[in-house]
Write an enzyme that holds these catalytic residues in place. Structure first.
Site, PDB file in Angstrom:
ATOM      1  N   CYS A 135       0.984  -1.111   0.122  1.00  0.00           N
ATOM      2  CA  CYS A 135      -0.124   0.120   0.099  1.00  0.00           C
ATOM      3  C   CYS A 135       0.907   1.394   0.145  1.00  0.00           C
ATOM      4  O   CYS A 135       1.723   1.539   1.086  1.00  0.00           O
ATOM      5  CB  CYS A 135      -0.927  -0.169   1.272  1.00  0.00           C
ATOM      6  SG  CYS A 135      -1.538   1.597   2.039  1.00  0.00           S
ATOM      7  N   CYS A 193       0.373   3.738   2.739  1.00  0.00           N
ATOM      8  CA  CYS A 193       0.848   3.257   4.261  1.00  0.00           C
ATOM      9  C   CYS A 193       2.546   3.403   4.284  1.00  0.00           C
ATOM     10  O   CYS A 193       3.100   3.747   5.258  1.00  0.00           O
ATOM     11  CB  CYS A 193       0.766   1.737   4.121  1.00  0.00           C
ATOM     12  SG  CYS A 193      -1.091   1.310   4.059  1.00  0.00           S
TER      13      CYS A 193
END
Ligand SMILES: [Zn+2]
Length: 149
Positions: A75, A78
């Site tokens: 991600c 993230c």
């Protein structure tokens, strides 16, 4: 050891090396407390990786607020969030436990917390969810979240 032996500001964490549960006094978090079993240090000035099995227990009996980053390795947002959380954990060591949970490795626990997008940050106080944000946050927004919760 009694659960309250570390005082009201204790956190129970599993040693990453020997897997023994340790009750750690967050007032001494900066001193890098050592595992009672294998004597390796707990590094509380950076996000602590939790397993799905440990998350609920850690949150329930923590004597300080716990900020959990629900993330995944693939991600992009993230990855943007990671250094912000590293900095926060270092800056607020002892006041707050910063933890992270890999949603790919723990799909059931992620579903039980209703995680629909990542990163999702949940702030727990006294064992209950106090604040939640989804999406990468800059540091000032993160600070506001902590104040709000
Ligand atoms: Zn250990």
């Amino acid at each position: 050891m009694r659960p309250d032996a570390a005082g009201d500001r204790g956190v129970t964490l599993r040693c990453a090396f020997c897997l023994k549960l340790n009750r750690l006094d967050m007032d001494r978090a900066e001193d890098r407390p050592l595992c009672g079993e294998c004597s390796r240090p707990f590094l509380l000035d950076r996000p602590v990786k939790l397993s799905g099995d440990d998350l609920e227990r850690v949150v329930r009996d923590a004597g300080v607020p716990v900020l959990v980053d629900f993330y995944a390795d693939w991600c992009g947002p993230c990855k943007v969030m990671a250094p912000v959380l590293d900095e926060l954990a270092s800056y607020r060591v002892g006041e707050l436990l910063v933890a992270k949970l890999d949603t790919d490795a723990n799909p059931q626990i992620s579903a039980s917390f209703g995680i629909r997008g990542i990163p999702t940050l949940i702030l727990f106080r006294d064992g209950a969810e106090a604040e939640r944000r989804t999406g990468a946050l800059p540091r000032d927004a993160l600070d506001q979240m902590l104040l709000a919760g």
